[in-house]
Design a protein around this motif. Structure first.
Motif, short mmCIF file in Angstrom:
data_model
loop_
_atom_site.label_atom_id
_atom_site.label_comp_id
_atom_site.label_asym_id
_atom_site.label_seq_id
_atom_site.Cartn_x
_atom_site.Cartn_y
_atom_site.Cartn_z
N SER A 181 0.83 -1.21 0.00
CA SER A 181 0.00 0.00 0.00
C SER A 181 0.86 1.25 0.00
N ASP A 202 -5.90 -1.27 -4.74
CA ASP A 202 -5.31 -1.92 -3.56
C ASP A 202 -6.24 -3.03 -3.07
N GLU A 203 -5.87 -4.27 -3.38
CA GLU A 203 -6.69 -5.43 -3.05
C GLU A 203 -8.13 -5.26 -3.52
N GLN A 229 -7.03 0.87 -0.04
CA GLN A 229 -7.37 -0.39 0.62
C GLN A 229 -8.66 -0.23 1.43
MG LIG Z 1 -2.01 -2.70 2.25
#
Ligand SMILES: [Mg+2]
Ligand SMILES: Nc1ncnc2c1ncn2[C@@H]1O[C@H](COP(=O)(O)OP(=O)(O)OP(=O)(O)O)[C@@H](O)[C@H]1O
Ligand SMILES: Nc1ncnc2c1ncn2[C@@H]1O[C@H](COP(=O)(O)OP(=O)(O)OP(=O)(O)O)[C@@H](O)[C@H]1O
Ligand SMILES: [Mg+2]
Lengths: 234, 245, 316, 245, 316
Positions: free
Chosen positions: B42, B161-162, B82
């Motif tokens: 991140s 992010d994810e 995230q």
């Molecule tokens: Mg992260």
């Protein structure tokens, strides 16, 4: 200015008054124009006055006077002498010079009747109990006490002060005057207050409306106090 | 032609230190960032977006990130953080429309913007939720709204992010397929390695803030993964696989 | 640390007993001096400590309960609704011993109103609560303004009363406030662990076995009662309840065990210092309203902390 | 012996409606809840924890949830919500210790509590972060802290809402293995079906708020999954598998 | 909806020109009546509308910028620091035209201080900002208290100035305020889309191409300037800036395009109504301070909304 109402009346100028603030009892013919702190501009404009008499409320009064184009008179006496001075100034403005001379003379007469006090009492004057405030040297009361033959305990150069009870004890006043009136509506008698247990003083209750306004009444107050002082020392 | 170029990037915070000597990413590449929790994925994204300030150079199309004004950046890349939030009671439709902000002419959204938002809502299966307030959604629904917002920005580089966190398998597949079929560069930390292997071309393996490897799909060996994650990895065991219907 | 602070506090208490408009020789006092010391000075110093602790304690609890860094006796409406009663009592000229009682009464009415308004379907939402509180604050302040306006003659009494101060202190009032403080402190300290959990989201807190709504209610009611008692005796002394909890959180961590203790102690310390200053800064017995000094002393310290330790204030 | 028993549970909110006729879960079972986004998994957990109030009966060991006082509930079950937050600057250690609250005697934590917390910190690989403030962690680290808090509660039933979200593969495996090796009942919505299949015994498949199936591992067929998620599922294709070292 | 509200607003404006302590025949006014109507009544009504709009607008912007439902001209320190200048000018007896200027000056100093304090390493944290603001508010209020205390002759002027109201209005002041309002409104309306994005977390907002820090700064500075100008002319009129934005958010949605518009319009409407009431509610020409009516009118309405539409207030 409520305090000035008495002067105007005594100058025989009542009929000249077109407007008054809500807690002025004199001049039944005049219209009420709000409170002295926040007068109503529209109503004043409608009355179209030539002179505004006010006490200390400088901020609004100046703006107001500018707006309605009237002359301003500040009635703010701090001593007996200033009461008389301002009376004559005011009389000049409203063209009542003769009445003023008579009125001023009458006040001097009152002061001549004073008895001399040998054993001058140290005096403190309570304005409100909670929070405890006392009169300062700029208050008319200070001059009244001095003129009546007392020693006004110098608490500070102001009209009123938040005060510390222990400082009162330390000043050891002989006389504790407490006013009762709209400002101090239901005070407990100071003699019964625990904090004054050790105070070796007399207590005198007075009426606020009689004592706090600086006008011709102030001279009567001097006389009354003087009489009290005189009786007290005997 | 390198679209994104990172040279000698350094960033430290308390006892964590990120260091990247040299990475170039070409237009259209799909890059997954793999690495343990706390390895700096991140942080790296935030550095690439200019949200954090490190040492070294980051350049887009040979222009240094520093020199690109804020509003131009939004036309270069978009970001799905995230975790994201919406504190006022905005509805789904409004949040997705936010994504068109960098393209808004003057001070309101054009019909074109609204039409594109509509399409995003449809692509991400959100049409039935369009009037719902954002805060009244399930976790996966919120995530899809945010994804729709990001895709709506139509930037040539997309940082996600994810992206599949909280998403069910169908929506995960839909989104990865959607991304795979488009020309945008995608750079995305992902934890599900099988998914990553299936949908991404290139893998940056991070460990303790350092680049362990920068490989393509066929170089993503069990050994490398073992080194990255400190887990035993074997290849080819039976498992379910999923295909978007 | 704790011990050092307590020591500093005790020294401050002792020193400020010797500070005031009259100089007192602590070793061989005259009878008047003794009387001043024991009858006026000492109860006043202790009273300021107790009130400071009450305000600090209430703020510490409010901030956590309402999840807002601005939650204090003002934003929850507690201070103004209590002050309203006192102001009306003063303006209407009711007997003075009634003033604190009426203040307490309106304070509790305000509390009840805010509480009722912030509850729907049995659930209390902290945002709704603080909005209801802030409106209560504004409405009560408006009525106070009206009283200032309408009862012109009482204007200066009202204004000075509102500025706060330790007007009439006797051992009776002191004992009352000390008992209230002690009760509240023990109650909160006994719930320190639970209060900590309010820092978590509601679901996590609840799943740890605390009834979040009930805890919020109890905390809110007791903290407001504290404020009402304090305000009814001393007028509005701002600042302590808002700033002291932030200061102690930033210095001694978020744990409520510590925060309750240090908020009370620092609140007491601040008010004892401020009152000593207010008694002695003008020679001759005139007093500055204590709220002014509190705000200046505390304000400068807080802004310093905000510059140097900001990461420890809120949300990490 | 049914530890948890749900009968005729109904709950509705706007246009969403959850309905469960009958589910019994025995002590020690590991139950995964599978279903699309918005199918009601989190809502179900909240109902089971008494955080939401529906119609029907929920009973633990034959005692109705309604009748169990709040503080007793915490000794029956613990919950990891899908999203959690800590608004004050508490450090990791303190947050994990929160989990011991239901066991705290009087008003402070015993040495025993502290020792147990220490162990949880160790198990979840958090020892090196113990003094760090919660807000200064990476996403996965935060999640692990919250997991540690939940496990620290030592309740016989553990509700974990997507426990592996944000976790890397190693920590995911560690946690599932940890849970698998213990006696507690675990009930957990999970999106990664392969992981679920590997670590759970029983599967509740939810769709649109209704129980589609309640099956054990070998009954979890591709057809069933297809019906649950509306995706094509095939079985046995090659993929990486991971093993905790 | 928008049109309907504008219509209501215009009717209210016209009606309230005819309400006041002196009855005016609108069709054939006498010269004095004409003078009162055009020289006093009309500018006053318009002025109250402009000030209301300024306060509503500033509150709408503050709440979003600082991400706190309590953010308004008080909690950001803007109102008190502006008032401080006016109070000092009144107390020291400075020439009248200087009062608004000095108020504006101290307001801007306060603004600058808060801004400086809330910035570290080039980043502005909204929580720090609002804490700095609230401390600024308390410190400025303390100095105001001191002025009330020290300049006893000016006490009543100060108190009543602070209560707020449209005392003396002339076309010059009106024009000035209207221009400031217009400028600020256009500026904010031109940034409405950007302001909306502040509802997102910082990273998302930033990645959409807005410089969050700069936007916050601009919004904060302009909103504070609005408050400073308004306060310097009318004293402190609370409530409008806090409550009106919540009311319009709850009625017309969160979109800042709408919120800016409706906050301004409702603010103006509220103040025009409140001022008309304050002029006419007491027969005999006494005027109630307008803040009292604003708070009562607005307070009741807000509490009603809080009961009925609470889910639309904040955080969903
Ligand atoms: Mg992260
Ligand atoms: N606060 C809310 N208000 C109104 N509806 C809600 C709210 N929260 C969730 N819902 C709706 O309730 C339904 C169930 O939500 P729930 O959170 O239980 O889904 P879920 O299965 O946990 O989904 P996910 O996999 O996305 O976490 C969804 O349709 C959702 O939109
Ligand atoms: N606000 C912060 N303050 C201090 N340290 C931080 C902060 N945020 C993250 N860190 C630390 O920086 C390192 C990198 O964090 P980062 O969030 O980039 O990890 P990540 O790879 O994204 O992890 P995850 O998979 O858990 O999301 C970690 O060691 C983390 O503890
Ligand atoms: Mg869920």
């Amino acid at each position: 200015a409520p305090a000035a109402a008495d002067i105007i009346e005594k100058l025989d100028a009542s009929e000249m008054v077109v407007g008054k603030t809500r807690n002025v009892e004199e001049f039944p013919q005049a219209q009420k124009v709000g409170s002295h702190i926040r007068p109503n501009l529209e109503l004043i404009t409608a009355l179209d006055p030539d002179l505004l008499i006010i006490s200390s409320n400088k901020f609004f009064s100046q703006e107001m006077a500018k707006k309605i184009d009237a002359e301003l008179f500040y009635y703010t006496p701090e001593t007996l002498e200033e009461i008389l001075q301002q009376t004559s100034q005011l009389a000049q403005l409203i063209d009542r010079k003769d009445q003023a001379l008579k009125l001023i003379g009458a006040q001097w007469q009152k002061l001549k009747r004073l008895e001399p006090i040998k054993n001058k009492p140290k005096v403190i004057y309570e304005i409100t109990e909670v929070p405890l405030t006392v009169a300062g040297s700029k208050n008319i009361i200070a001059d009244i006490i001095k003129a009546a033959g007392g020693i006004f305990i110098n608490t500070g150069h102001r009209k009123m002060l938040r005060f510390n009870p222990e400082a009162i004890l330390a000043q050891k006043p002989n006389l504790y005057i407490w006013q009762v009136g709209p400002m101090n509506q239901a005070p407990s008698p100071p003699a019964e207050r625990g904090q004054y247990r050790l105070l070796q003083a007399d207590y005198l209750q007075v009426d606020q409306l009689q004592f706090s306004r600086a006008n011709t009444r102030s001279f009567d107050n001097v006389l009354e106090l003087n009489t009290y002082f005189h009786e007290r020392q005997n | 032609m390198a679209e994104l170029r990172v040279e000698n990037l350094q960033f430290s915070r308390d006892d964590f230190r990120l260091q990247l000597d040299m990475v170039e990413i070409k237009s259209g590449e799909k890059v997954a960032i793999l690495g343990e929790n706390g390895s700096g994925k991140s942080t790296l994204l935030q550095l690439l977006c200019g949200l954090l300030q490190g040492h070294g150079t980051i350049s887009y199309n040979n222009q240094s990130l520093q020199e690109i004004p804020f509003n131009k950046r939004a036309q270069l890349f978009s970001l799905l953080p995230q975790f994201s939030e919406v504190i006022f009671p905005f509805c789904v439709e409004e949040v997705v429309l936010f994504g068109r902000f960098p393209h808004a002419q003057g001070n309101s959204f054009s019909d074109e913007d609204k039409k594109l938002s509509e399409q995003q809502l449809e692509k991400l299966d959100l049409l039935h939720l369009r009037k719902r307030q954002f805060t009244q959604l399930s976790g996966g629904e919120k995530r899809r709204v945010m994804l729709a917002r990001v895709l709506n920005q139509q930037a040539p580089i997309i940082y996600l992010d994810e992206p599949n966190s909280s998403l069910d398998i169908r929506h995960t597949l839909e989104i990865f397929e959607l991304l795979g079929g488009r020309n945008e560069t995608v750079i995305s930390p992902v934890h599900d390695i099988n998914l990553a292997e299936r949908f991404f071309d290139r893998f940056l393996l991070l460990k303790h803030g350092r680049l362990l490897a920068d490989v393509t799909g066929d170089q993503l060996t069990p050994e490398l993964l073992t080194e990255t994650y400190d887990v035993q990895v074997t290849c080819g065991t039976a498992a379910f696989t999923f295909q978007h219907q | 640390m704790k011990k050092l602070l307590i020591l500093i506090f005790v020294i401050t208490l002792a020193t400020s007993c010797l500070i005031g408009s009259t100089a007192i020789n602590p070793f061989s006092p005259s009878p008047v001096e003794r009387d001043i010391l024991l009858g006026l000075r000492l109860p006043r110093v202790l009273f300021s400590a107790v009130i400071g602790a009450m305000l600090g304690l209430s703020g510490s609890v409010y901030q956590l309960t309402l999840k807002n860094p601005l939650a204090d006796s003002f934003t929850t409406g507690a201070a103004s609704s209590s002050a309203l009663g006192a102001v009306l009592a003063i303006a209407l000229g009711l007997p003075l011993p009634l003033v604190p009682l009426i203040a307490l009464g309106t304070g509790l009415i305000g509390l009840f109103t805010v509480y009722r308004l912030s509850k729907t379907n049995g659930v209390i939402n902290p945002v709704t609560m603080i909005l209801a509180g802030v409106v209560m604050n504004i409405v009560a302040s408006a009525v106070i303004s009206f009283a200032k306006y309408f009862f012109e003659d009482s204007l200066s009494s009202i204004v000075f009363w509102l500025m706060g101060g330790f007007f009439v202190v006797d051992w009776g009032k002191l004992t009352l406030c000390a008992v209230v403080l002690l009760f509240a402190y023990l109650l909160f300290a006994g719930k320190a662990l639970q209060l900590n959990l309010l820092a978590l989201d509601e679901h996590s807190a609840q799943s740890l076995g605390i009834n979040v709504d009930r805890l919020r209610t109890v905390a809110f009611v007791v903290a407001t009662a504290l404020v009402a008692v304090a305000v009814s005796h001393t007028g509005i002394i701002g600042f302590v309840g808002l700033i002291v909890p932030h200061v102690s959180r930033s210095l001694f961590g978020s744990d409520m065990h510590n925060n309750l203790f240090f908020s009370s102690l620092l609140g007491a310390l601040l008010l004892v210092l401020a009152d000593a200053a207010s008694r002695s800064i003008i020679p001759g017995g005139a007093e500055l309203p204590v709220g002014i000094i509190t705000a200046l002393l505390g304000g400068v310290f807080f802004l310093y902390l905000l510059q140097t330790r900001r990461e420890r204030f809120w949300h990490g």
